[in-house]
Design an enzyme around this catalytic site. Structure first.
Site, PDB file in Angstrom:
ATOM      1  N   HIS A 171       0.816  -1.216   0.000  1.00 31.96           N
ATOM      2  CA  HIS A 171       0.000   0.000   0.000  1.00 31.96           C
ATOM      3  C   HIS A 171       0.852   1.269   0.000  1.00 31.96           C
ATOM      4  O   HIS A 171       0.493   2.242  -0.644  1.00 31.96           O
ATOM      5  CB  HIS A 171      -0.961  -0.003   1.197  1.00 31.96           C
ATOM      6  CG  HIS A 171      -0.282  -0.245   2.506  1.00 31.96           C
ATOM      7  ND1 HIS A 171       0.109  -1.504   2.908  1.00 31.96           N
ATOM      8  CD2 HIS A 171       0.090   0.600   3.493  1.00 31.96           C
ATOM      9  CE1 HIS A 171       0.695  -1.427   4.095  1.00 31.96           C
ATOM     10  NE2 HIS A 171       0.699  -0.153   4.473  1.00 31.96           N
TER      11      HIS A 171
ATOM     12  N   HIS B 123      28.410  -3.268 -10.773  1.00 30.71           N
ATOM     13  CA  HIS B 123      29.304  -4.031  -9.912  1.00 30.71           C
ATOM     14  C   HIS B 123      28.697  -5.331  -9.396  1.00 30.71           C
ATOM     15  O   HIS B 123      29.440  -6.259  -9.078  1.00 30.71           O
ATOM     16  CB  HIS B 123      29.718  -3.193  -8.701  1.00 30.71           C
ATOM     17  CG  HIS B 123      30.598  -2.043  -9.055  1.00 30.71           C
ATOM     18  ND1 HIS B 123      31.224  -1.282  -8.099  1.00 30.71           N
ATOM     19  CD2 HIS B 123      30.949  -1.488 -10.244  1.00 30.71           C
ATOM     20  CE1 HIS B 123      31.930  -0.329  -8.675  1.00 30.71           C
ATOM     21  NE2 HIS B 123      31.767  -0.433  -9.978  1.00 30.71           N
TER      22      HIS B 123
END
Length: 156
Positions: free
Chosen positions: A9, A98
């Site tokens: 929500h 990375h």
């Protein structure tokens, strides 16, 4: 690219903006809900979306909750998923280049939509630096840990 999106929500309003942004960039969006701002349990929506990524039904996932960590905790319990919480473009760039993440988790209570959309754009357009040995080696080590401790979906 097929992208699974899911939220609770707290992330509903931002998810709606994210969906429009992704579709404007030509991505296919798979919305796993929730579909309003009524109180909802995060796992009910993140787990099915995470499975879609793990099963190859979606290429990547973008999950939005209040701070991002709940979504990441759920996603990272599933074999083959590598989720990162990113609240800015720099972190998103590093999460892809990375660490080769395939799930992005965002906190709708932490950042506004402008930063969120830029973060998502950077994450989607950044490639993993697989040709740089130190990053490849690091990701391979993380994959080994996953292989050792998480069951493959085909084994469940």
């Amino acid at each position: 690219m097929k992208i699974a999106v899911a939220n609770d929500h707290a992330g509903f309003a931002l998810k709606e903006e994210v969906k429009a942004f992704l579709e404007s960039k030509g991505h296919e969006v798979q919305d796993f809900g929730t579909y309003n701002e009524e109180a909802a349990d995060l796992p009910d929506f993140i787990y099915p979306a995470a499975l879609a990524v793990a099963e190859g039904k979606a290429d990547r996932g973008i999950f939005i909750d209040g701070v991002g960590y709940g979504s990441a905790l759920i996603a990272n319990k599933i074999h083959g998923l590598y989720a990162a919480v990113c609240q800015d473009p720099f972190c998103a760039q590093l999460a892809r280049s990375h660490s080769n993440t395939n799930v992005l988790c965002i906190g709708a209570k932490i950042i506004g939509s402008a930063i969120a959309l830029e973060t998502i754009n950077v994450w989607l357009t950044t490639d993993f630096l697989s040709d740089i040995e130190k990053y490849k080696k690091r990701v391979d080590k993380v994959t080994e840990i996953s292989e050792k401790h998480l069951k493959k979906l085909s084994e469940i």
